[in-house]
Design an enzyme around this catalytic site. Structure first.
Site, PDB file in Angstrom:
ATOM      1  N   SER A   1     -63.994 -20.873 -47.416  1.00  0.00           N
ATOM      2  CA  SER A   1     -63.099 -20.819 -46.256  1.00  0.00           C
ATOM      3  C   SER A   1     -63.924 -20.872 -44.957  1.00  0.00           C
ATOM      4  O   SER A   1     -64.684 -21.821 -44.747  1.00  0.00           O
ATOM      5  CB  SER A   1     -62.219 -19.571 -46.330  1.00  0.00           C
ATOM      6  OG  SER A   1     -61.201 -19.618 -45.359  1.00  0.00           O
TER       7      SER A   1
ATOM      8  N   ASP B   1     -52.981 -25.647 -50.172  1.00  0.00           N
ATOM      9  CA  ASP B   1     -53.684 -25.061 -49.029  1.00  0.00           C
ATOM     10  C   ASP B   1     -53.358 -25.889 -47.783  1.00  0.00           C
ATOM     11  O   ASP B   1     -53.552 -27.112 -47.788  1.00  0.00           O
ATOM     12  CB  ASP B   1     -55.186 -25.082 -49.313  1.00  0.00           C
ATOM     13  CG  ASP B   1     -56.023 -24.496 -48.191  1.00  0.00           C
ATOM     14  OD1 ASP B   1     -55.466 -24.076 -47.154  1.00  0.00           O
ATOM     15  OD2 ASP B   1     -57.263 -24.471 -48.348  1.00  0.00           O
TER      16      ASP B   1
ATOM     17  N   HIS C   1     -54.897 -21.339 -50.909  1.00  0.00           N
ATOM     18  CA  HIS C   1     -56.153 -21.034 -50.235  1.00  0.00           C
ATOM     19  C   HIS C   1     -56.739 -19.743 -50.797  1.00  0.00           C
ATOM     20  O   HIS C   1     -56.057 -18.720 -50.908  1.00  0.00           O
ATOM     21  CB  HIS C   1     -55.935 -20.889 -48.724  1.00  0.00           C
ATOM     22  CG  HIS C   1     -57.216 -20.798 -47.952  1.00  0.00           C
ATOM     23  ND1 HIS C   1     -57.997 -21.894 -47.667  1.00  0.00           N
ATOM     24  CD2 HIS C   1     -57.872 -19.733 -47.438  1.00  0.00           C
ATOM     25  CE1 HIS C   1     -59.066 -21.515 -47.000  1.00  0.00           C
ATOM     26  NE2 HIS C   1     -59.015 -20.204 -46.851  1.00  0.00           N
TER      27      HIS C   1
END
Length: 325
Positions: A166, A272, A302
């Site tokens: 991320s 995501d 995600h």
């Protein structure tokens, strides 16, 4: 379907804005301690297969990193490849000690196998970008000269990879750009590639997956907007180079990455909101002549590998193959 205008990003992130520009983090994430003990003559069946220790990076900045090493490397005097890892959290949350990234990195070190150095960098908005990139580069230079016995005796510094999840994926990317430009100064460290796990990037113009997943329960676009607002230099918008790697055709440092023959792995899931940006980044790198491996799946959200051990195991297998290819 709920109206995205009714979503409160502060509530999702569990933060409160303070008048001085800082934030109060209202939720305390569970943490796990390092486990550095090694007694090869007294190994029980319940002994950890990976050991870990914390090393101060810069006391004045309260930065540090956690080193993970498979017990087998110590018992058999092995040298292993090195993964320098950056945790997620939108640049504003989490640490290398938090249980989810700690557990993931523990398993990553065991399954590759590799020495993994998980960097605890400064958080925004108290320390806006590029603070995290600076901390990441500090970690590389510290690893380069470290007298720690695990790193000195068991780390193959000629076989290093930068990895992040991320926001950590964004940090790995931008650290890679800087490290490529300083490759000679970093020797004997030789970076072989970047592993960008669901990397967090943005842009002023909404991409297709952001529009499609505007009401996403985990990372709706209004949340990513706030994260970038808190993380970017004051006055910058989401088309700043730190957020949008495709502006002006991409960084000139990508040419150096190509010349160094680094390879890049980009992962993502179509559930995501950042999915289209991750695909776009992969296409940009390929256009620059960089070798790219894409690992995109259907249905996942995600950060799913942080909570789904079966998907984490598949990811780690893909990373192992990538590192060995």
């Amino acid at each position: 379907m709920s109206d995205p205008r009714t979503i409160d990003p502060y509530q999702i992130l569990k933060i409160a804005q303070n008048d001085d520009g800082t934030i109060t983090r209202l939720y305390k994430f569970p943490e796990s301690p390092a486990a550095p003990d090694h007694h090869p003559t007294h190994v029980s069946s319940g002994a950890p297969i990976v050991l870990s220790k914390d090393i101060i990076l810069d006391q004045s900045k309260s930065t540090w990193f956690r080193v993970y090493i498979p017990r087998s490397a110590l018992d058999n005097n092995l040298r292993l490849p090195v993964v320098i890892y950056f945790h997620g959290g939108g640049f504003i949350l989490c640490s290398a000690a938090y249980t989810l990234p700690h557990n993931y990195v523990f398993n990553l070190a065991a399954e590759i196998p590799a020495i993994v150095v998980s960097v605890n960098y400064r958080l925004a908005p108290e320390h806006r970008l590029p603070a995290a990139y600076e901390d990441a580069m500090d970690a590389l230079y510290r690893i380069r000269t470290s007298e720690d016995d695990w790193l000195r005796n068991h780390a193959d510094l000629s076989n290093c990879f930068l990895m992040g999840e991320s926001a950590g994926g964004s940090i790995a990317y931008h650290t890679g750009l800087r490290a490529a430009a300083e490759a000679q100064s970093l020797r004997p460290i030789r970076i072989r590639g970047l592993i960008l796990h669901q990397p967090f990037f943005g842009g002023v113009q909404r991409c297709g997956s952001e529009l499609r997943l505007v009401n996403d329960a985990i990372l709706p676009p209004c949340v990513t907007d706030l994260l970038w607002e808190l993380a970017l230099p004051l006055g910058a918008d989401r088309d700043h180079e730190y957020s949008n790697p495709t502006v002006d055709g991409g960084s000139k440092a990508l040419k150096i990455i190509k010349s160094l023959e680094w390879k890049v792995m980009v992962t993502g899931w179509d559930g995501d909101p950042l999915y289209d940006r991750q695909i776009e980044l992969g296409k940009l790198l390929e256009k620059m002549g960089i070798k790219v491996e894409h690992h995109f799946g259907v249905g996942g959200c995600h950060g799913i590998e942080m909570v789904d051990s079966s998907k984490a195991k598949l990811l780690n297998l893909a990373i192992q193959n990538f590192m060995c290819s």
